[in-house]
Write a protein that holds these residues in place. Structure first.
Motif, PDB file in Angstrom:
ATOM      1  N   UNK A 242       7.019  -5.408  -8.260  1.00  0.00           N
ATOM      2  CA  UNK A 242       6.310  -4.780  -9.356  1.00  0.00           C
ATOM      3  C   UNK A 242       5.310  -3.762  -8.832  1.00  0.00           C
ATOM      4  N   UNK A 243       4.686  -4.059  -7.720  1.00  0.00           N
ATOM      5  CA  UNK A 243       3.689  -3.150  -7.161  1.00  0.00           C
ATOM      6  C   UNK A 243       4.302  -1.830  -6.717  1.00  0.00           C
ATOM      7  N   UNK A 244       5.575  -1.867  -6.374  1.00  0.00           N
ATOM      8  CA  UNK A 244       6.215  -0.643  -5.900  1.00  0.00           C
ATOM      9  C   UNK A 244       6.380   0.369  -7.035  1.00  0.00           C
ATOM     10  N   UNK A 245       6.375  -0.113  -8.288  1.00  0.00           N
ATOM     11  CA  UNK A 245       6.526   0.781  -9.426  1.00  0.00           C
ATOM     12  C   UNK A 245       5.212   1.432  -9.834  1.00  0.00           C
ATOM     13  N   UNK A 246       4.112   1.072  -9.215  1.00  0.00           N
ATOM     14  CA  UNK A 246       2.819   1.644  -9.565  1.00  0.00           C
ATOM     15  C   UNK A 246       2.760   3.150  -9.287  1.00  0.00           C
TER      16      UNK A 246
ATOM     17  N   UNK B 166       4.784   5.212 -10.250  1.00  0.00           N
ATOM     18  CA  UNK B 166       5.288   5.899 -11.426  1.00  0.00           C
ATOM     19  C   UNK B 166       4.210   6.103 -12.496  1.00  0.00           C
ATOM     20  N   UNK B 167       3.134   5.348 -12.431  1.00  0.00           N
ATOM     21  CA  UNK B 167       2.102   5.406 -13.471  1.00  0.00           C
ATOM     22  C   UNK B 167       1.482   6.800 -13.596  1.00  0.00           C
ATOM     23  N   UNK B 168       1.038   7.452 -12.516  1.00  0.00           N
ATOM     24  CA  UNK B 168       0.440   8.779 -12.693  1.00  0.00           C
ATOM     25  C   UNK B 168       1.395   9.801 -13.321  1.00  0.00           C
TER      26      UNK B 168
END
Length: 76
Positions: free
Chosen positions: A1-5, A7-9
């Motif tokens: 899940x942390x690897x998808x962070x 994508x947030x910006x």
């Protein structure tokens, strides 16, 4: 899940851009006066668009039964 962070910006920038463009486009739509719209419609309807009313040759109706039928062979 942390690897998808990461994508947030980019997701935030995309959403903010979509909201901004939607807001800007809303203000750009002007109302057309009813009399002007009627004149435009009348002018468009008066034009000759070059479409003829004559239909082309009629094609024979295909009476397909849904069954593939081979043409008969002539005996030589």
């Amino acid at each position: 899940m942390e690897i998808l962070l990461w994508l947030v910006p980019s997701a935030l920038v995309t959403v903010m851009t979509m909201v901004w463009v939607g807001w800007q486009a809303r203000e750009g739509r002007g109302e057309v006066d009813r009399d002007v719209a009627i004149r435009r419609l009348a002018r468009a309807l008066e034009k000759d668009h070059g479409v003829s009313q004559v239909d082309g040759p009629t094609r024979p109706v295909d009476r397909s039964t849904g069954i593939a039928v081979r043409p008969t062979r002539r005996a030589s």
